[in-house]
Design a protein around this motif. Structure first.
Motif, PDB file in Angstrom:
ATOM      1  N   ILE A   1       7.910  51.457  30.965  1.00 54.77           N
ATOM      2  CA  ILE A   1       7.629  50.059  30.615  1.00 54.77           C
ATOM      3  C   ILE A   1       7.116  49.975  29.184  1.00 54.77           C
ATOM      4  O   ILE A   1       6.184  50.669  28.782  1.00 54.77           O
ATOM      5  CB  ILE A   1       6.580  49.473  31.580  1.00 54.77           C
ATOM      6  CG1 ILE A   1       7.102  49.569  33.015  1.00 54.77           C
ATOM      7  CG2 ILE A   1       6.265  48.027  31.224  1.00 54.77           C
ATOM      8  CD1 ILE A   1       6.073  49.225  34.060  1.00 54.77           C
ATOM      9  N   ARG A   2       7.744  49.105  28.400  1.00 57.30           N
ATOM     10  CA  ARG A   2       7.327  48.931  27.009  1.00 57.30           C
ATOM     11  C   ARG A   2       5.982  48.204  26.959  1.00 57.30           C
ATOM     12  O   ARG A   2       5.662  47.415  27.851  1.00 57.30           O
ATOM     13  CB  ARG A   2       8.377  48.116  26.246  1.00 57.30           C
ATOM     14  CG  ARG A   2       8.591  46.721  26.804  1.00 57.30           C
ATOM     15  CD  ARG A   2       9.659  45.978  26.029  1.00 57.30           C
ATOM     16  NE  ARG A   2       9.957  44.677  26.591  1.00 57.30           N
ATOM     17  CZ  ARG A   2       9.265  43.574  26.337  1.00 57.30           C
ATOM     18  NH1 ARG A   2       8.215  43.617  25.527  1.00 57.30           N
ATOM     19  NH2 ARG A   2       9.605  42.420  26.880  1.00 57.30           N
ATOM     20  N   PRO A   3       5.190  48.416  25.919  1.00 61.90           N
ATOM     21  CA  PRO A   3       3.916  47.699  25.810  1.00 61.90           C
ATOM     22  C   PRO A   3       4.145  46.216  25.516  1.00 61.90           C
ATOM     23  O   PRO A   3       5.118  45.849  24.852  1.00 61.90           O
ATOM     24  CB  PRO A   3       3.224  48.396  24.629  1.00 61.90           C
ATOM     25  CG  PRO A   3       4.345  48.986  23.830  1.00 61.90           C
ATOM     26  CD  PRO A   3       5.399  49.372  24.825  1.00 61.90           C
ATOM     27  N   LEU A   4       3.266  45.395  26.031  1.00 64.06           N
ATOM     28  CA  LEU A   4       3.365  43.955  25.792  1.00 64.06           C
ATOM     29  C   LEU A   4       2.645  43.610  24.493  1.00 64.06           C
ATOM     30  O   LEU A   4       1.523  44.057  24.251  1.00 64.06           O
ATOM     31  CB  LEU A   4       2.750  43.183  26.956  1.00 64.06           C
ATOM     32  CG  LEU A   4       2.770  41.650  26.823  1.00 64.06           C
ATOM     33  CD1 LEU A   4       4.200  41.130  26.767  1.00 64.06           C
ATOM     34  CD2 LEU A   4       2.028  40.996  27.990  1.00 64.06           C
ATOM     35  N   ASP A   5       3.281  42.812  23.684  1.00 64.74           N
ATOM     36  CA  ASP A   5       2.710  42.395  22.401  1.00 64.74           C
ATOM     37  C   ASP A   5       1.749  41.225  22.628  1.00 64.74           C
ATOM     38  O   ASP A   5       2.109  40.059  22.450  1.00 64.74           O
ATOM     39  CB  ASP A   5       3.847  42.012  21.444  1.00 64.74           C
ATOM     40  CG  ASP A   5       3.339  41.599  20.065  1.00 64.74           C
ATOM     41  OD1 ASP A   5       2.169  41.900  19.767  1.00 64.74           O
ATOM     42  OD2 ASP A   5       4.112  40.976  19.323  1.00 64.74           O
ATOM     43  N   PHE A   6       0.522  41.535  23.013  1.00 64.08           N
ATOM     44  CA  PHE A   6      -0.469  40.494  23.292  1.00 64.08           C
ATOM     45  C   PHE A   6      -0.817  39.697  22.030  1.00 64.08           C
ATOM     46  O   PHE A   6      -0.983  38.473  22.088  1.00 64.08           O
ATOM     47  CB  PHE A   6      -1.745  41.115  23.873  1.00 64.08           C
ATOM     48  CG  PHE A   6      -1.602  41.590  25.285  1.00 64.08           C
ATOM     49  CD1 PHE A   6      -1.626  40.692  26.344  1.00 64.08           C
ATOM     50  CD2 PHE A   6      -1.419  42.928  25.566  1.00 64.08           C
ATOM     51  CE1 PHE A   6      -1.492  41.129  27.655  1.00 64.08           C
ATOM     52  CE2 PHE A   6      -1.278  43.379  26.877  1.00 64.08           C
ATOM     53  CZ  PHE A   6      -1.315  42.478  27.915  1.00 64.08           C
ATOM     54  N   VAL A   7      -0.925  40.392  20.897  1.00 61.90           N
ATOM     55  CA  VAL A   7      -1.239  39.695  19.644  1.00 61.90           C
ATOM     56  C   VAL A   7      -0.110  38.735  19.284  1.00 61.90           C
ATOM     57  O   VAL A   7      -0.340  37.588  18.889  1.00 61.90           O
ATOM     58  CB  VAL A   7      -1.475  40.706  18.507  1.00 61.90           C
ATOM     59  CG1 VAL A   7      -1.679  39.980  17.177  1.00 61.90           C
ATOM     60  CG2 VAL A   7      -2.677  41.587  18.821  1.00 61.90           C
ATOM     61  N   GLY A   8       1.129  39.200  19.444  1.00 62.52           N
ATOM     62  CA  GLY A   8       2.269  38.331  19.166  1.00 62.52           C
ATOM     63  C   GLY A   8       2.299  37.126  20.079  1.00 62.52           C
ATOM     64  O   GLY A   8       2.612  36.008  19.652  1.00 62.52           O
ATOM     65  N   LEU A   9       1.982  37.332  21.363  1.00 66.15           N
ATOM     66  CA  LEU A   9       1.942  36.224  22.312  1.00 66.15           C
ATOM     67  C   LEU A   9       0.902  35.186  21.893  1.00 66.15           C
ATOM     68  O   LEU A   9       1.149  33.980  21.948  1.00 66.15           O
ATOM     69  CB  LEU A   9       1.637  36.743  23.714  1.00 66.15           C
ATOM     70  CG  LEU A   9       1.488  35.693  24.819  1.00 66.15           C
ATOM     71  CD1 LEU A   9       2.789  34.920  25.020  1.00 66.15           C
ATOM     72  CD2 LEU A   9       1.060  36.350  26.132  1.00 66.15           C
ATOM     73  N   ALA A  10      -0.268  35.668  21.452  1.00 69.34           N
ATOM     74  CA  ALA A  10      -1.324  34.756  21.019  1.00 69.34           C
ATOM     75  C   ALA A  10      -0.907  33.977  19.774  1.00 69.34           C
ATOM     76  O   ALA A  10      -1.123  32.756  19.684  1.00 69.34           O
ATOM     77  CB  ALA A  10      -2.608  35.540  20.754  1.00 69.34           C
ATOM     78  N   LEU A  11      -0.302  34.656  18.805  1.00 65.78           N
ATOM     79  CA  LEU A  11       0.124  33.994  17.577  1.00 65.78           C
ATOM     80  C   LEU A  11       1.223  32.969  17.848  1.00 65.78           C
ATOM     81  O   LEU A  11       1.176  31.836  17.354  1.00 65.78           O
ATOM     82  CB  LEU A  11       0.611  35.028  16.555  1.00 65.78           C
ATOM     83  CG  LEU A  11      -0.450  35.928  15.922  1.00 65.78           C
ATOM     84  CD1 LEU A  11       0.210  37.020  15.095  1.00 65.78           C
ATOM     85  CD2 LEU A  11      -1.399  35.100  15.058  1.00 65.78           C
ATOM     86  N   PHE A  12       2.213  33.387  18.639  1.00 67.26           N
ATOM     87  CA  PHE A  12       3.338  32.494  18.936  1.00 67.26           C
ATOM     88  C   PHE A  12       2.866  31.287  19.748  1.00 67.26           C
ATOM     89  O   PHE A  12       3.213  30.141  19.435  1.00 67.26           O
ATOM     90  CB  PHE A  12       4.407  33.273  19.704  1.00 67.26           C
ATOM     91  CG  PHE A  12       5.597  32.454  20.081  1.00 67.26           C
ATOM     92  CD1 PHE A  12       6.529  32.082  19.132  1.00 67.26           C
ATOM     93  CD2 PHE A  12       5.797  32.058  21.401  1.00 67.26           C
ATOM     94  CE1 PHE A  12       7.643  31.319  19.482  1.00 67.26           C
ATOM     95  CE2 PHE A  12       6.898  31.302  21.756  1.00 67.26           C
ATOM     96  CZ  PHE A  12       7.828  30.935  20.798  1.00 67.26           C
ATOM     97  N   GLY A  13       2.062  31.532  20.786  1.00 67.05           N
ATOM     98  CA  GLY A  13       1.574  30.433  21.609  1.00 67.05           C
ATOM     99  C   GLY A  13       0.707  29.466  20.836  1.00 67.05           C
ATOM    100  O   GLY A  13       0.826  28.243  20.981  1.00 67.05           O
ATOM    101  N   ALA A  14      -0.185  30.011  19.981  1.00 71.20           N
ATOM    102  CA  ALA A  14      -1.050  29.143  19.170  1.00 71.20           C
ATOM    103  C   ALA A  14      -0.233  28.329  18.179  1.00 71.20           C
ATOM    104  O   ALA A  14      -0.530  27.145  17.932  1.00 71.20           O
ATOM    105  CB  ALA A  14      -2.081  29.990  18.437  1.00 71.20           C
ATOM    106  N   GLY A  15       0.808  28.934  17.625  1.00 68.86           N
ATOM    107  CA  GLY A  15       1.626  28.245  16.636  1.00 68.86           C
ATOM    108  C   GLY A  15       2.371  27.061  17.214  1.00 68.86           C
ATOM    109  O   GLY A  15       2.245  25.929  16.731  1.00 68.86           O
ATOM    110  N   ILE A  16       3.147  27.298  18.267  1.00 71.01           N
ATOM    111  CA  ILE A  16       3.932  26.184  18.809  1.00 71.01           C
ATOM    112  C   ILE A  16       3.050  25.207  19.578  1.00 71.01           C
ATOM    113  O   ILE A  16       3.315  24.003  19.598  1.00 71.01           O
ATOM    114  CB  ILE A  16       5.090  26.689  19.696  1.00 71.01           C
ATOM    115  CG1 ILE A  16       4.586  27.394  20.946  1.00 71.01           C
ATOM    116  CG2 ILE A  16       6.022  27.590  18.918  1.00 71.01           C
ATOM    117  CD1 ILE A  16       5.716  27.727  21.920  1.00 71.01           C
ATOM    118  N   GLY A  17       1.965  25.709  20.182  1.00 69.83           N
ATOM    119  CA  GLY A  17       1.040  24.808  20.866  1.00 69.83           C
ATOM    120  C   GLY A  17       0.349  23.868  19.892  1.00 69.83           C
ATOM    121  O   GLY A  17       0.185  22.678  20.163  1.00 69.83           O
TER     122      GLY A  17
END
Length: 485
Positions: free
Chosen positions: A205-221
């Motif tokens: 299983i590949r690692p999940l990009d938690f930082v990327g998820l936070a940046l992307f979610g904060a941006g579009i949100g």
């Protein structure tokens, strides 16, 4: 949605024959729940706004928050399934979606309703992609197309039944039943999961990009929130511009991060492929114009023209009926004219149809409204199928999963932004959104139609970057677009 070829076989307690027999029905239940939910609420917007004591245009947050939640969480659905198993995640998804629906039904103010819609969206983001992934891992390729076609049927029926069902519920029951209707469907889904869903898990299983998820979610949100509060006079201009700047910075930071790390949340390097770039960017900008139309129609019909919720739902049905009828013709049209010509011409036709909606008024014959909406459904169906299939024209099998994830995310994000933009434009053309007469509402929605139609026509320029023979060798069955898109 990420997939992994190295998976553990389903438990021996579940026979393969039983899985193949019941799994399509289970996934179909999930598709139906989500497809119905995205359309049944539109017809009830005026009634819910009145019950909660808010302006009808303020209901945009209730609709867009759900699709925005889908956009944020769809990218992690594949990782969740690989990490925790398809059975557990699918059960969580149906349970969360059903719980969110019940909480929406008991909400007594718009802020709580929006929060519960976000929870509902989180469940929906896991539900359909993981269901599709389970099908892919269960059926051999020779049987997969038939299975996918079967589970797509509820996704097409849901949008047709949704507007009318919403009208009937508002007219004869209570608007809260729109959300409670998901409870028995969700319980049935949980039973089927327990009995018939195989449990696939990923290896390596590949690692999940938690930082990327936070940046992307904060941006579009953040961008979505600015669109929702703009003109509400709750924030000053400086604060809104500051939030917008922070949101854009988050998205830029995510783009830079995605280009550097090995396992990004969304594989942005796919945009180097010409056909992928044109289809995804064209999809985003086209849906900004089209995505708000299902929100504006019920307001125009009920608040502006005085139709009942049932009549409003019936007037929306022709669009879905046309979309269903066109499915059998799409491949022939694309083969005859090619993707470039179809997408450029069809986008302009969609824009012209949106412009034509600005002629709807108190004296417009019902038959003419039905005809125009039917033609609009024809062109939008051709547009969505063309864009959804062109995505896969030049991507490799290894890139297909990442391409599907980006496509699904962009679709939901653009629909969310489209709803907010349509509401914002309408508000710009009315003197007071909180005390709007039917005549003023019609005028405001007409203004929004004119702007959205012009925007859609302009977005056709994106497809000029395609070459004449792009997509000519594409096998349309490779793409598995979202239901109803």
């Amino acid at each position: 949605m990420a997939t992994n070829a190295n998976t553990i076989s389903p438990p021996s307690a579940i026979s393969i024959a039983a899985v193949k027999r019941f799994l399509p029905w289970l996934v179909a239940v999930a598709f139906f729940m989500q497809a119905l939910d995205t359309t049944i609420l539109n017809t009830a917007v005026p009634a819910i706004a009145k019950a909660l004591g808010v302006a009808p245009l303020s209901m945009k947050a209730v609709l867009s928050s759900y699709t925005l939640s889908l956009a944020v969480f769809i990218p992690i659905s594949g990782w969740m399934a690989d990490r925790f198993g398809t059975r557990r995640v699918f059960s969580w998804a149906i349970g969360t979606f059903t719980l969110g629906s019940v909480l929406c039904g008991i909400s007594n103010n718009i802020h709580l309703l929006v929060a519960c819609r976000v929870l509902q969206g989180f469940g929906g983001a896991m539900m359909v992609p993981v269901g599709r992934l389970t099908l892919v891992r269960t059926f051999p390729k020779s049987e997969l197309i038939r299975a996918m076609s079967f589970v797509a049927i509820p996704g097409l029926i849901g949008p047709m039944l949704g507007p009318v069902a919403g009208g009937l519920i508002v007219a004869y029951l209570h608007w809260r039943m729109i959300f409670f209707i998901n409870l028995p469907i969700g319980l049935l889904g949980q039973y089927l999961v327990y009995r018939h869903l195989p449990d696939y898990r990923g290896e390596n299983i590949r690692p999940l990009d938690f930082v990327g998820l936070a940046l992307f979610g904060a941006g579009i949100g953040g961008i979505a929130y600015v669109l929702q509060i703009f003109g509400e006079f709750t924030w000053n201009t400086g604060a809104m511009l500051g939030l917008l700047a922070v949101s854009v910075s988050c998205l830029i930071a995510y783009g830079l991060r995605a280009a550097r790390i090995e396992f990004p949340l969304l594989r942005m390097n796919l945009f180097c492929i010409r056909t992928f770039r044109a289809s995804v960017s064209g999809s985003f900008f086209t849906r900004l114009g089209v995505g708000g139309i299902p929100f504006l129609f019920p307001l125009l019909y009920q608040v502006g023209l005085g139709f009942s919720p049932i009549q409003s739902g019936l007037l929306i049905m022709p669009q879905t009926a046309a979309a269903l009828g066109l499915k059998i013709m799409t491949r022939r049209i694309l083969k005859r004219f090619g993707y470039r010509r179809v997408l450029m011409t069809n986008t302009i036709m969609i824009g012209l149809m949106i412009l034509s909606f600005a002629t709807f008024g108190a004296g417009t014959p019902v038959w003419l409204i039905v005809l125009q909406v039917f033609i609009f459904g024809f062109f939008t169906s051709l547009q969505y199928t063309s864009m959804n299939t062109l995505v896969f024209a030049d991507v490799t099998d290894e890139q297909a999963s990442g391409a599907s994830t980006i496509t699904s995310t962009v679709q939901q994000m653009s629909i969310s932004f489209g709803i907010a933009t349509a509401s914002l434009l309408t508000a710009c053309f009315v003197p007071d959104r909180y005390h709007t007469s039917p005549t003023q509402m019609i005028h405001g929605i007409h203004g929004a139609f004119l702007v959205l139609g012009g925007w859609t026509i302009t977005s056709s320029l994106i497809f000029r970057g395609l070459k004449k023979d792009d997509g000519n060798t594409l096998s349309l069955h490779k793409a598995v677009p979202h239901p109803g898109t």
